[in-house]
Design an enzyme around this catalytic site. Sequence first.
Site, PDB file in Angstrom:
ATOM      1  N   SER A   1       0.796  -1.221   0.000  1.00  0.00           N
ATOM      2  CA  SER A   1       0.000   0.000   0.000  1.00  0.00           C
ATOM      3  C   SER A   1       0.830   1.272   0.000  1.00  0.00           C
ATOM      4  O   SER A   1       0.396   2.279  -0.558  1.00  0.00           O
ATOM      5  CB  SER A   1      -0.946   0.007   1.203  1.00  0.00           C
ATOM      6  OG  SER A   1      -0.214  -0.030   2.409  1.00  0.00           O
TER       7      SER A   1
ATOM      8  N   HIS B   1      -4.861  -3.297  -2.973  1.00  0.00           N
ATOM      9  CA  HIS B   1      -4.460  -2.356  -4.024  1.00  0.00           C
ATOM     10  C   HIS B   1      -4.298  -3.015  -5.387  1.00  0.00           C
ATOM     11  O   HIS B   1      -3.737  -2.415  -6.300  1.00  0.00           O
ATOM     12  CB  HIS B   1      -3.169  -1.637  -3.616  1.00  0.00           C
ATOM     13  CG  HIS B   1      -3.383  -0.752  -2.442  1.00  0.00           C
ATOM     14  ND1 HIS B   1      -3.906   0.511  -2.535  1.00  0.00           N
ATOM     15  CD2 HIS B   1      -3.227  -0.977  -1.113  1.00  0.00           C
ATOM     16  CE1 HIS B   1      -4.032   1.047  -1.338  1.00  0.00           C
ATOM     17  NE2 HIS B   1      -3.628   0.151  -0.452  1.00  0.00           N
TER      18      HIS B   1
ATOM     19  N   LYS C   1     -11.260   0.572  -2.519  1.00  0.00           N
ATOM     20  CA  LYS C   1     -10.230   1.183  -3.353  1.00  0.00           C
ATOM     21  C   LYS C   1     -10.689   1.180  -4.813  1.00  0.00           C
ATOM     22  O   LYS C   1     -11.598   1.930  -5.128  1.00  0.00           O
ATOM     23  CB  LYS C   1      -8.910   0.530  -3.065  1.00  0.00           C
ATOM     24  CG  LYS C   1      -8.449   1.117  -1.724  1.00  0.00           C
ATOM     25  CD  LYS C   1      -7.543   0.396  -0.866  1.00  0.00           C
ATOM     26  CE  LYS C   1      -7.439   1.162   0.446  1.00  0.00           C
ATOM     27  NZ  LYS C   1      -6.812   0.389   1.510  1.00  0.00           N
TER      28      LYS C   1
HETATM   29  C1  LIG Z   1      -6.860   0.162   2.895  1.00  0.00           C
HETATM   30  C2  LIG Z   1      -6.270  -1.134   3.239  1.00  0.00           C
HETATM   31  C3  LIG Z   1      -6.924  -2.017   4.092  1.00  0.00           C
HETATM   32  C4  LIG Z   1      -8.141  -1.625   4.874  1.00  0.00           C
HETATM   33  O1  LIG Z   1      -9.264  -1.601   4.078  1.00  0.00           O
HETATM   34  P1  LIG Z   1     -10.489  -0.687   4.538  1.00  0.00           P
HETATM   35  O2  LIG Z   1     -11.611  -1.218   3.737  1.00  0.00           O
HETATM   36  O3  LIG Z   1     -10.128   0.708   4.194  1.00  0.00           O
HETATM   37  O4  LIG Z   1     -10.661  -0.894   6.002  1.00  0.00           O
HETATM   38  C5  LIG Z   1      -6.369  -3.259   4.277  1.00  0.00           C
HETATM   39  N1  LIG Z   1      -5.224  -3.622   3.680  1.00  0.00           N
HETATM   40  C6  LIG Z   1      -4.555  -2.783   2.880  1.00  0.00           C
HETATM   41  C7  LIG Z   1      -3.291  -3.229   2.254  1.00  0.00           C
HETATM   42  C8  LIG Z   1      -5.044  -1.517   2.636  1.00  0.00           C
HETATM   43  O5  LIG Z   1      -4.370  -0.666   1.869  1.00  0.00           O
END
Ligand SMILES: *Cc1c(COP(=O)(O)O)cnc(C)c1O
Length: 411
Positions: A190, A218, A249
Site C-alpha cells: 500500500s 491495491h 479502493k
Molecule cells: C486500505 C487497506 C486495508 C483496509 O481496508 P479498509 O476497507 O479501508 O478498512 C487493508 N489492507 C490494505 C493493504 C489496505 O491498503
Amino acid sequence: MNSCQQDLALELAAIRESGLYRQLRRLDSPSGTVVELEIRRLLNFSANDYLGLANDPITVGAALKALERYGVGAGASRLICGSLAPHHELETALAEFKRTEAALTFSSGYAAAIGTLGALLRSSDVVIIDRLVHACLVDAARLSGAKLRIFAHNDLEDLEQKLRWASQRRSVAGAGAKPRVLVVTESVFSMDGDQAPLREIVELKDRYDAWLMVDEAHATGIYGPRRAGLAEACGVGDRIEVQMGTLSKAIGSSGGFICGSNELIDLLVNRARSFIFSTAPTPASAAAATAAIRWIQSESGDARCRRLWQNVNCVRSGISERRSELVKRRSDGDCLTNAGAIVPLIVGDEQAALEAASQLRKAGIFIPAIRYPTVARGEARLRLTVSASHTEEQIAQLLAVLSSLNLRFEI
Ligand SMILES: *Cc1c(COP(=O)(O)O)cnc(C)c1O
C-alpha cells in the site's frame, strides 16, 4: 483543564514535536480528482479510487436503487436479520470474480483482517507476516494471540527461514490439533506500490505445508486479465487459501472481503467476531460494489483500466524524465520499475515531508505526507496515486508543479 485533559494535552504536544501530528481535513466535494479543501480547489493525487468508481453513475445508480428498495441501514448484524439480498448478491459476484467457491464481506478491510486472523489462529499457531503489511494485518496478527514472526520485506530466504523454524516447532508439538502456520502478505504494497513475489511465496508455503493469506487491497480491480488481482495475473489464485481485499479502493465503495473455500467462509461466519458482532454494511454500499465488480469485467471496464495504466505510464515517465532535477536515486531499488499506480516519493524526514506537501498544496496539488506509524520512521513520503479519471491536463499540471518546486525525493 482537568487532569485527563492535561495528560492528553501533554501527549499531543509530544506528537506535534516529533512532526507526527495528524489532522482531519474537511472536503466539501466528493473525493475525486479535483477536491474542494478549505475553500480552494486542488488537484487530488492521493485517493485510492484508481478507476474513478467512487463517484460514477455505475456505482451511484446501483446505490440509489438499493437505497430506495432497502433503505439506509441493514437493521441488524448479518446473523440476526441484516443479511439482505444485496449482501448475498455481492458475495456471489465476488466469488465469481475471484473464482473461489465462496466469499464473505465485512464492514471494512480492517474488520476483515481482524476477524479472519482471529478466527483462523489459536495461541499454539504461528503467523508469519511481511514486515511491510498493512497495520490492520499487524493488529490482527497480534490480537490473534498466535506466535508472530516477521520476515524482511519480500525476502524469500528470510521467509523460508521462518517457515523452517515453524515446521520444526510443529514437529515437536505434542498431541492435539496440529499447529497451523499462516503466511500473510499483500500483493501490491500500500505505501510502496511494489509487488510480492506471489508465485515463489506460493511454492514456499506449499513446501512447508503452511497456508497463505494475501491482501489484494491495491490490486483487486486493476491487475490480471480479468482484473481480479495480482494472484490472477500470476496464475496462483487457486493456490492461496485466504484471498482478502477491500471494496473501498478500485471498487469505489466500502467494505472488506474474504474469498476462499466453502469451509473457510463457513468457519468465518461462525467464528469471525468482527463479522458476527457488527451491523451488516449498508445495502447501498453492497449494491454499489456489486455493480462495480460486474462493470470492471465488461468492455468499458477494460477500457477504463487501460486508461489507468496509460495515466500511470504518463506520470512515471514524466517523473523519470525530470529525475535528474528532482529525484535522487535510492540505492536499494527503483520504484519506477514497479509499474503500479502508487508512486512513493520518499522524502525521509517527517518535517521535510510536511513542508513538501504544504508547498504542493500552495501550488494547487493535494498529496498529503505519509509518516510514521504508517511507514517507518525516517521514511516519510508523499504517496502519489494515479487514477483513470485524471485528465492529460491534470497530469501535465502535476508534472509541471513537481519540477518547478525544488523538492528532493528519493525514488
Ligand atoms: C486500505 C487497506 C486495508 C483496509 O481496508 P479498509 O476497507 O479501508 O478498512 C487493508 N489492507 C490494505 C493493504 C489496505 O491498503
